[in-house]
Design a protein around this motif. Structure first.
Motif, PDB file in Angstrom:
ATOM      1  N   ARG A   1       0.679  -1.351   0.509  1.00  0.00           N
ATOM      2  CA  ARG A   1      -0.086  -0.704   0.252  1.00  0.00           C
ATOM      3  C   ARG A   1       0.754   1.431  -0.163  1.00  0.00           C
ATOM      4  O   ARG A   1      -0.177   2.650   0.065  1.00  0.00           O
ATOM      5  N   MET A   2       1.734   1.183   0.610  1.00  0.00           N
ATOM      6  CA  MET A   2       2.560   2.391  -0.149  1.00  0.00           C
ATOM      7  C   MET A   2       3.852   2.719  -1.268  1.00  0.00           C
ATOM      8  O   MET A   2       3.955   1.355  -1.947  1.00  0.00           O
ATOM      9  N   LYS A   3       3.013   3.722  -1.975  1.00  0.00           N
ATOM     10  CA  LYS A   3       3.925   4.373  -3.127  1.00  0.00           C
ATOM     11  C   LYS A   3       5.352   4.265  -3.267  1.00  0.00           C
ATOM     12  O   LYS A   3       5.866   5.362  -2.470  1.00  0.00           O
ATOM     13  N   GLY A   4       5.939   3.695  -3.908  1.00  0.00           N
ATOM     14  CA  GLY A   4       8.033   4.241  -3.831  1.00  0.00           C
ATOM     15  C   GLY A   4       8.002   3.367  -4.003  1.00  0.00           C
ATOM     16  O   GLY A   4       8.199   2.081  -4.328  1.00  0.00           O
ATOM     17  N   ILE A   5       9.752   3.447  -4.173  1.00  0.00           N
ATOM     18  CA  ILE A   5      10.647   2.224  -4.368  1.00  0.00           C
ATOM     19  C   ILE A   5      11.368   2.672  -3.041  1.00  0.00           C
ATOM     20  O   ILE A   5      12.029   2.688  -2.381  1.00  0.00           O
ATOM     21  N   GLY A   6      11.427   1.149  -2.574  1.00  0.00           N
ATOM     22  CA  GLY A   6      12.325   0.578  -0.913  1.00  0.00           C
ATOM     23  C   GLY A   6      14.065   0.658  -1.479  1.00  0.00           C
ATOM     24  O   GLY A   6      13.683   0.371  -2.450  1.00  0.00           O
TER      25      GLY A   6
END
Length: 219
Positions: A16-21
């Motif tokens: 549910r988290m947008k972006g690149i880890g």
């Protein structure tokens, strides 16, 4: 929680988290906590156990309370912020080292001049102020929010039952909440003096054991 369930929670939150880890150099760590039927998600702030440096204090005794137990006792006694703490039988300052590291406003007293010097030597070694006074706790006329008393016992100290009673009785006047550490049960004495025992447990160190009481002054 089982490993599989923990991993399922991690995947569920991460999806549910947008972006690149960036696993190697993460800027923020999040944690999931399950308590009484509710899952909590929040920032994770790790304690890197800086208190473990106190294991190498220059002055110590074999019967001294361990740094880990001292840390736990301070947490028990100082359940809220901005309180004052006293260790009226400070010994070599094990309790005060943990309180200082946690930012607790604290003082201590030690009747033995040589032992009081050792306590202040330990505090000074780690960069803390020397707050242990060479004084009989029975003569202290200050009041604190909380007190931790690791009571002397007659295996290593020439102290009588009556003297132990007086130390606990004096603690009633010193603070509103009280943590007692002893080598024998003191339930009846605490109740007689006017303390209400909220919690108690037993901690062990090799073959030695100590009773721990958390008490409040009866209203």
């Amino acid at each position: 929680l089982s490993y599989d369930l923990r991993m399922e929670l991690v995947r569920s939150c991460a999806s549910r988290m947008k972006g690149i880890g960036c696993i190697d150099e993460e800027a923020i760590q999040l944690g999931v906590l399950y308590h009484e039927g509710i899952y909590y998600l929040g920032y994770l702030y790790e304690d890197h156990q800086t208190w473990q440096k106190h294991l190498k204090k220059p002055q110590s005794y074999s019967q001294s309370i361990s740094a880990k137990d001292a840390r736990a006792l301070v947490n028990i006694a100082c359940g809220k912020n901005d309180i004052t703490l006293v260790d009226p039988c400070a010994g070599v300052g094990s309790i005060l080292l943990e309180a200082m590291q946690m930012g607790v406003t604290c003082e201590g007293y030690e009747i033995n001049k040589g032992v009081a010097w050792k306590a202040n030597r330990n505090l000074e070694y780690f960069g803390y102020p020397k707050v242990v006074g060479n004084m009989d706790m029975l003569e202290v006329d200050k009041h604190y929010d909380s007190a931790i008393l690791d009571i002397p016992y007659n295996l290593y100290s020439s102290i009588t039952k009556a003297q132990q009673y007086q130390l606990i009785k004096k603690s009633y006047d010193l603070a509103d909440t009280f943590v007692l550490v002893s080598y024998e049960p003191f339930d009846d004495v605490l109740e007689e003096i006017g303390f209400e025992i909220k919690e108690k447990c037993l901690i062990k160190k090799i073959k030695m054991h100590r009773y721990v009481y958390y008490c409040e002054v009866k209203q």
